[in-house]
Design an enzyme around this catalytic site. Structure first.
Site, PDB file in Angstrom:
ATOM      1  N   ASP A  93       0.806  -1.408  -0.105  1.00 37.52           N
ATOM      2  CA  ASP A  93      -0.118  -0.041   0.118  1.00 37.52           C
ATOM      3  C   ASP A  93       0.822   1.146  -0.119  1.00 37.52           C
ATOM      4  OD1 ASP A  93      -2.428   1.346  -0.083  1.00 37.52           O
ATOM      5  OD2 ASP A  93      -2.512   1.145   2.445  1.00 37.52           O
ATOM      6  N   HIS A  94       0.813   2.292  -0.934  1.00 34.26           N
ATOM      7  CA  HIS A  94       1.325   3.490  -1.020  1.00 34.26           C
ATOM      8  C   HIS A  94       2.899   3.197  -0.826  1.00 34.26           C
ATOM      9  CE1 HIS A  94      -2.167   6.008  -0.461  1.00 34.26           C
ATOM     10  NE2 HIS A  94      -2.591   5.088   0.543  1.00 34.26           N
ATOM     11  N   ASP A 115       2.892   5.098  -5.464  1.00 43.44           N
ATOM     12  CA  ASP A 115       2.115   6.456  -4.978  1.00 43.44           C
ATOM     13  C   ASP A 115       3.051   7.376  -5.614  1.00 43.44           C
ATOM     14  OD1 ASP A 115       0.706   8.436  -4.398  1.00 43.44           O
ATOM     15  OD2 ASP A 115       0.334   7.653  -2.304  1.00 43.44           O
ATOM     16  N   ALA A 234     -11.475   4.850   2.025  1.00 40.20           N
ATOM     17  CA  ALA A 234     -13.135   4.638   2.103  1.00 40.20           C
ATOM     18  C   ALA A 234     -13.718   4.048   3.337  1.00 40.20           C
ATOM     19  CB  ALA A 234     -13.440   3.766   0.961  1.00 40.20           C
ATOM     20  N   SER A 235     -12.946   4.468   4.395  1.00 42.55           N
ATOM     21  CA  SER A 235     -13.682   4.133   5.562  1.00 42.55           C
ATOM     22  C   SER A 235     -14.943   4.982   6.098  1.00 42.55           C
ATOM     23  CB  SER A 235     -12.579   4.197   6.785  1.00 42.55           C
ATOM     24  OG  SER A 235     -11.802   3.093   7.137  1.00 42.55           O
ATOM     25  N   ASN A 275     -10.286   0.422  -0.237  1.00 37.39           N
ATOM     26  CA  ASN A 275      -9.410   0.350   0.691  1.00 37.39           C
ATOM     27  C   ASN A 275      -9.790   0.750   2.113  1.00 37.39           C
ATOM     28  OD1 ASN A 275      -7.714  -0.083  -1.527  1.00 37.39           O
ATOM     29  ND2 ASN A 275      -6.077   1.638  -0.588  1.00 37.39           N
ATOM     30  N   ILE A 276     -10.040  -0.134   3.158  1.00 39.02           N
ATOM     31  CA  ILE A 276     -10.360   0.071   4.487  1.00 39.02           C
ATOM     32  C   ILE A 276      -9.434  -0.206   5.352  1.00 39.02           C
ATOM     33  CG2 ILE A 276     -12.365  -0.290   6.133  1.00 39.02           C
ATOM     34  CD1 ILE A 276     -14.141  -1.127   3.389  1.00 39.02           C
ATOM     35  N   ASP A 277      -9.079   0.676   6.335  1.00 41.33           N
ATOM     36  CA  ASP A 277      -8.202   0.784   7.285  1.00 41.33           C
ATOM     37  C   ASP A 277      -8.732   1.365   8.368  1.00 41.33           C
ATOM     38  OD1 ASP A 277      -6.237   0.013   8.946  1.00 41.33           O
ATOM     39  OD2 ASP A 277      -4.626   1.213   7.897  1.00 41.33           O
TER      40      ASP A 277
HETATM   41  O1  G3H Z   1      -3.162   4.832   3.673  1.00 49.26           O
HETATM   42  C1  G3H Z   1      -2.881   4.662   4.777  1.00 49.26           C
HETATM   43  C2  G3H Z   1      -3.256   3.400   5.655  1.00 49.26           C
HETATM   44  O2  G3H Z   1      -4.329   3.785   6.377  1.00 49.26           O
HETATM   45  C3  G3H Z   1      -2.014   2.873   6.302  1.00 49.26           C
HETATM   46  O3  G3H Z   1      -1.706   3.700   7.546  1.00 49.26           O
HETATM   47  O4  G3H Z   1       0.880   3.895   7.402  1.00 49.26           O
HETATM   48  O5  G3H Z   1      -0.243   4.258   9.606  1.00 49.26           O
HETATM   49  O6  G3H Z   1      -0.169   1.916   8.487  1.00 49.26           O
HETATM   50  P1  G3H Z   1      -0.181   3.474   8.414  1.00 49.26           P
HETATM   51  P1  13P Z   2      -9.082   4.973   5.662  1.00 53.00           P
HETATM   52  O1  13P Z   2      -8.138   5.757   6.499  1.00 53.00           O
HETATM   53  O2  13P Z   2     -10.212   5.502   5.110  1.00 53.00           O
HETATM   54  O3  13P Z   2      -9.356   3.653   6.075  1.00 53.00           O
HETATM   55  O4  13P Z   2      -8.426   4.509   4.096  1.00 53.00           O
HETATM   56  C1  13P Z   2      -7.238   3.539   3.954  1.00 53.00           C
HETATM   57  C2  13P Z   2      -6.487   3.586   2.808  1.00 53.00           C
HETATM   58  O5  13P Z   2      -6.886   3.910   1.768  1.00 53.00           O
HETATM   59  C3  13P Z   2      -5.383   2.718   2.830  1.00 53.00           C
HETATM   60  O6  13P Z   2      -4.369   2.820   1.558  1.00 53.00           O
HETATM   61 ZN    ZN Z   3      -4.459   5.011   0.746  1.00 56.40          ZN
END
Ligand code: G3H
Ligand code: 13P
Ligand code: ZN
Length: 330
Positions: A93-94, A115, A234-235, A275-277
C-alpha cells in the site's frame, strides 16, 4: 527472490476483471498483526470473498516485512484449513519509491502500489513506468495514483483534495502500463475525513458529508472504459464504534467518514478495489477499551484481543456483504 505464485497468492488482474463484470469491489484491508489477519481471513472464508491484504510503510516498520509476508503465506493455508480457498492478493500500500516496490516483489508480494501522486505529472509517469516494467517481469500487478487525497497517510499530509483530472487518465494509463488507477474524488485517509462545518444535518440530526464527486468518476470511466479504478480512504467511521471508544475513555472528536451508500454506488461502477483501514482500527479499539473497562482485573491479552478480533471479523463481513458486494465472489 521468491515468487508469490509459490506462496499460493494471486495478483489482482483476474479479480478486477470479475469485479468489473460483476459490479462489485474487492476489499483491500490493511493488516499489521495476527489478530487483524485472522479476522480478515475468517470474514472472507465465511462470506466466500476474495481479498487484498495490504501492507503499508507503517506496517512494514511496525511488524517487519518478512514476518508480514510469512503471515500472508500462512493466511493462504489458514483459509484452506477453515474450508475455503480464498483468493488472496498481498499488496504493498502506498509504495513510496522504486526500491520499496522492488523489495516487496522480491519478497513475494503479488501486487504493489507506486504512489507518485505527490510528484509532478511527468515524474509520476516516469516512476510508475519504471515500477511497471520491473513488476510485470514477475507478473506482479501495479496500482498507480493520479490526484491527491486530503488527510494524513504515513508522513505525507495534504490539507485539500486535488481531484483527479479526467483529461490526464488516458495518457497516464497508456504511458505507464499500470493495471489499476487510484483516483481522488473526495475520500481521504483517517477517521476525520470532513469537518462538521462541511456537513449538513439530516432529519435525525446526523451529520451528512458532501457527496463524492461521481461526476469526475463518470468522466474518468468514459475515458478509460473498463479500466479498474481504486478508491482509497473509504472508511465510513461507524458512529457506534466512535461512541464506545469515547464512552470508555477515548477522545475522538469530529470523526466523520464516507457514508456506506456512497461506497455501494462506487462499488457498482468501475471501482474494483476499495481500501479500508481506519474502520478496522476503530472496531478493534472500541472492543479493547470496552473489555478493559468492564474487566479491570483482567491482564491476559487474549481476553481483550480475542473480542477485538471478533468485532473486526463482524465489521469486515458487513463491508463485504452490505457495502462492497464481494460476497460469494471468491
Ligand atoms: O493509507 C494509509 C493506511 O491507512 C495505512 O496507514 O501507514 O499508519 O499503517 P499506516
Ligand atoms: P481509510 O483511512 O479511510 O481506512 O483508508 C485506508 C487506505 O486508503 C489505505 O490505503
Ligand atoms: Zn490509501
Amino acid at each position: 527472490m521468491v515468487s508469490y505464485k509459490e506462496l499460493g497468492l494471486v495478483n489482482s488482474r483476474e479479480l478486477f476483471v470479475k469485479a468489473m463484470a460483476g459490479k462489485y469491489a474487492v476489499p483491500a484491508f490493511n493488516f499489521n498483526n495476527m489478530e487483524q489477519m485472522q479476522a480478515i481471513i475468517q470474514a472472507c472464508v465465511e462470506t466466500k470473498s476474495p481479498v487484498i491484504l495490504q501492507v503499508s510503510a507503517g506496517a512494514r516498520k511496525y511488524a517487519n516485512q518478512t514476518l508480514l509476508r510469512y503471515m500472508a503465506q500462512g493466511a493462504v493455508e489458514y483459509s484452506k484449513e477453515l474450508g475455503f480457498n480464498v483468493p488472496i492478493v498481498l499488496h504493498l500500500d502506498h509504495g513510496a519509491d522504486f526500491e520499496i516496490c522492488k523489495s516487496c516483489i522480491e519478497y513475494g508480494f503479488s501486487s504493489v502500489m507506486i504512489d507518485g501522486s505527490h510528484l509532478s505529472y511527468d515524474e509520476n509517469v516516469e516512476l510508475t513506468r519504471k515500477v511497471v516494467d520491473y513488476a510485470h517481469k514477475y507478473d506482479v500487478t501495479v496500482e498507480g495514483e493520479l490526484g491527491v487525497l486530503a488527510g494524513v497517510e504515513d508522513d505525507v499530509s495534504a490539507e485539500h483534495h486535488t481531484y483527479t483530472e479526467p483529461s490526464e487518465v488516458e495518457d497516464f494509463v497508456k504511458k505507464t502500463g499500470v493495471d489499476s488507477l487510484a483516483i481522488s474524488i473526495g475520500t481521504s485517509h483517517g477517521a476525520n475525513k470532513f469537518k462538521p462545518e462541511q456537513c449538513t444535518r439530516n432529519a435525525d440530526g446526523i451529520l451528512v458529508p458532501p457527496p463524492l464527486r461521481f461526476d469526475i468518476l463518470e468522466e474518468i470511466e468514459k475515458r478509460i472504459l473498463g479500466f479498474p479504478i481504486v478508491l482509497h480512504g473509504a472508511s465510513s467511521v461507524p458512529q457506534d464504534k466512535v461512541a464506545i471508544i469515547n464512552k470508555y475513555g477515548g477522545a475522538l472528536k469530529d470523526a466523520i467518514g464516507i457514508p456506506e451508500d456512497q461506497l455501494r454506488k462506487a462499488a457498482a461502477s468501475a471501482v474494483c478495489k476499495i481500501n479500508i483501514d481506519s474502520d478496522g482500527r476503530l472496531a478493534m479499539t472500541a472492543a479493547v477499551r470496552e473489555e478493559l473497562a468492564l474487566n479491570p482485573a483482567e491482564f491476559d491479552p487474549r481476553k481483550y484481543l480475542g473480542p477485538a478480533r471478533d468485532a473486526l471479523r463482524e465489521l469486515y463481513k458487513h463491508k463485504i456483504v452490505d457495502v462492497l458486494g464481494s460476497v460469494g465472489k471468491g
